[in-house]
Design a protein around this motif. Structure first.
Motif, mmCIF file in Angstrom:
data_model
loop_
_atom_site.group_PDB
_atom_site.id
_atom_site.type_symbol
_atom_site.label_atom_id
_atom_site.label_comp_id
_atom_site.label_asym_id
_atom_site.label_seq_id
_atom_site.Cartn_x
_atom_site.Cartn_y
_atom_site.Cartn_z
ATOM 1 N N GLY A 120 0.802 -1.116 -0.154
ATOM 2 C CA GLY A 120 0.141 0.044 -0.118
ATOM 3 C C GLY A 120 0.865 1.269 0.011
ATOM 4 N N ASN A 121 2.151 1.142 0.366
ATOM 5 C CA ASN A 121 2.954 2.222 0.384
ATOM 6 C C ASN A 121 3.931 2.499 -0.945
ATOM 7 O OD1 ASN A 121 1.961 3.194 2.897
ATOM 8 N ND2 ASN A 121 3.301 1.691 3.878
ATOM 9 N N GLY A 122 3.806 1.515 -1.752
ATOM 10 C CA GLY A 122 4.414 1.473 -2.939
ATOM 11 C C GLY A 122 5.920 0.830 -2.739
ATOM 12 N N ASN A 123 5.982 -0.084 -1.578
ATOM 13 C CA ASN A 123 7.231 -0.853 -1.481
ATOM 14 C C ASN A 123 7.237 -2.237 -2.047
ATOM 15 O OD1 ASN A 123 8.409 1.305 0.054
ATOM 16 N ND2 ASN A 123 7.334 0.993 1.740
ATOM 17 N N CYS A 124 8.226 -2.548 -2.455
ATOM 18 C CA CYS A 124 8.391 -4.013 -3.001
ATOM 19 C C CYS A 124 8.898 -4.772 -2.206
ATOM 20 C CB CYS A 124 9.041 -3.994 -4.364
ATOM 21 S SG CYS A 124 9.339 -5.709 -5.289
ATOM 22 N N ALA A 125 8.468 -5.821 -1.782
ATOM 23 C CA ALA A 125 9.301 -6.994 -1.022
ATOM 24 C C ALA A 125 10.416 -7.578 -1.308
ATOM 25 C CB ALA A 125 8.062 -8.055 -0.491
ATOM 26 N N TYR A 126 10.151 -7.553 -2.744
ATOM 27 C CA TYR A 126 11.363 -8.326 -3.422
ATOM 28 C C TYR A 126 12.608 -7.495 -3.414
ATOM 29 C CZ TYR A 126 14.286 -10.523 -7.211
ATOM 30 O OH TYR A 126 15.300 -10.920 -7.806
ATOM 31 N N ILE A 127 12.415 -6.270 -3.748
ATOM 32 C CA ILE A 127 13.501 -5.436 -3.748
ATOM 33 C C ILE A 127 14.102 -5.338 -2.436
ATOM 34 C CG2 ILE A 127 13.922 -2.836 -4.052
ATOM 35 C CD1 ILE A 127 13.721 -4.440 -6.771
ATOM 36 N N THR A 128 13.100 -5.122 -1.093
ATOM 37 C CA THR A 128 13.792 -5.267 -0.063
ATOM 38 C C THR A 128 14.467 -6.513 0.191
ATOM 39 O OG1 THR A 128 11.644 -3.958 0.901
ATOM 40 C CG2 THR A 128 13.265 -5.135 2.279
ATOM 41 N N SER A 129 14.197 -7.696 -0.091
ATOM 42 C CA SER A 129 15.068 -8.844 0.014
ATOM 43 C C SER A 129 16.175 -8.930 -0.936
ATOM 44 C CB SER A 129 14.267 -9.935 -0.289
ATOM 45 O OG SER A 129 13.118 -10.475 0.568
ATOM 46 N N TYR A 130 16.116 -8.311 -2.120
ATOM 47 C CA TYR A 130 17.441 -8.351 -2.940
ATOM 48 C C TYR A 130 18.309 -7.355 -2.498
ATOM 49 C CZ TYR A 130 19.933 -7.001 -7.096
ATOM 50 O OH TYR A 130 21.000 -7.058 -7.971
ATOM 51 N N ASN A 131 17.877 -6.196 -1.888
ATOM 52 C CA ASN A 131 18.875 -5.155 -1.347
ATOM 53 C C ASN A 131 19.615 -5.948 -0.069
ATOM 54 O OD1 ASN A 131 18.613 -3.306 -3.285
ATOM 55 N ND2 ASN A 131 16.958 -2.418 -2.051
ATOM 56 N N ARG A 132 18.747 -6.693 0.750
ATOM 57 C CA ARG A 132 19.414 -7.262 1.869
ATOM 58 C C ARG A 132 20.381 -8.470 1.361
ATOM 59 N NH1 ARG A 132 15.367 -10.950 3.364
ATOM 60 N NH2 ARG A 132 16.731 -12.462 1.768
ATOM 61 N N GLU A 133 20.293 -9.101 0.386
ATOM 62 C CA GLU A 133 21.016 -10.093 -0.280
ATOM 63 C C GLU A 133 22.427 -9.460 -0.781
ATOM 64 O OE1 GLU A 133 21.021 -13.446 0.185
ATOM 65 O OE2 GLU A 133 19.238 -13.071 1.422
ATOM 66 N N VAL A 134 22.320 -8.307 -1.499
ATOM 67 C CA VAL A 134 23.142 -7.583 -2.022
ATOM 68 C C VAL A 134 24.338 -7.132 -0.853
ATOM 69 C CG1 VAL A 134 23.939 -5.537 -3.068
ATOM 70 C CG2 VAL A 134 22.437 -7.004 -4.307
#
Length: 89
Positions: free
Chosen positions: A3-17
């Motif tokens: 609802g806030n425009g955040n992508c759970a995949y991008i959050t996980s991707y950035n965590r892995e990077v």
């Protein structure tokens, strides 16, 4: 997107990077991203109202359709009610 425009995949991707800064290929196991898969496999999906695109524009004398801006298409989708169609000016 949430609802806030955040992508759970991008959050996980950035965590892995951040966890593997030297990795040539980053793997995200806990989320999947439809956008990434569509890009990788060149397979695009359409929503149930895609058929309306030709109805939201004007047909040119040569048989082609007037190209609409993404903003016009989105606003028609976002604000139209009762099957009304917002034609371009």
């Amino acid at each position: 997107l949430d609802g806030n425009g955040n992508c759970a995949y991008i959050t996980s991707y950035n965590r892995e990077v951040a966890a593997h800064p030297d990795a040539k290929k980053v793997v995200v196991m806990d989320k999947t991203c439809l956008c990434t898969h569509m890009r990788n496999f060149k397979c695009w999906t359409c929503g149930q109202t895609t058929y309306r695109l030709k109805d939201t524009t004007r047909k040119n004398p040569d048989g082609s359709y007037q190209l609409l801006s993404a903003e016009h298409v989105f606003r028609d989708y976002q604000f139209s009610t009762d099957n009304q169609i917002a034609l371009p000016g």
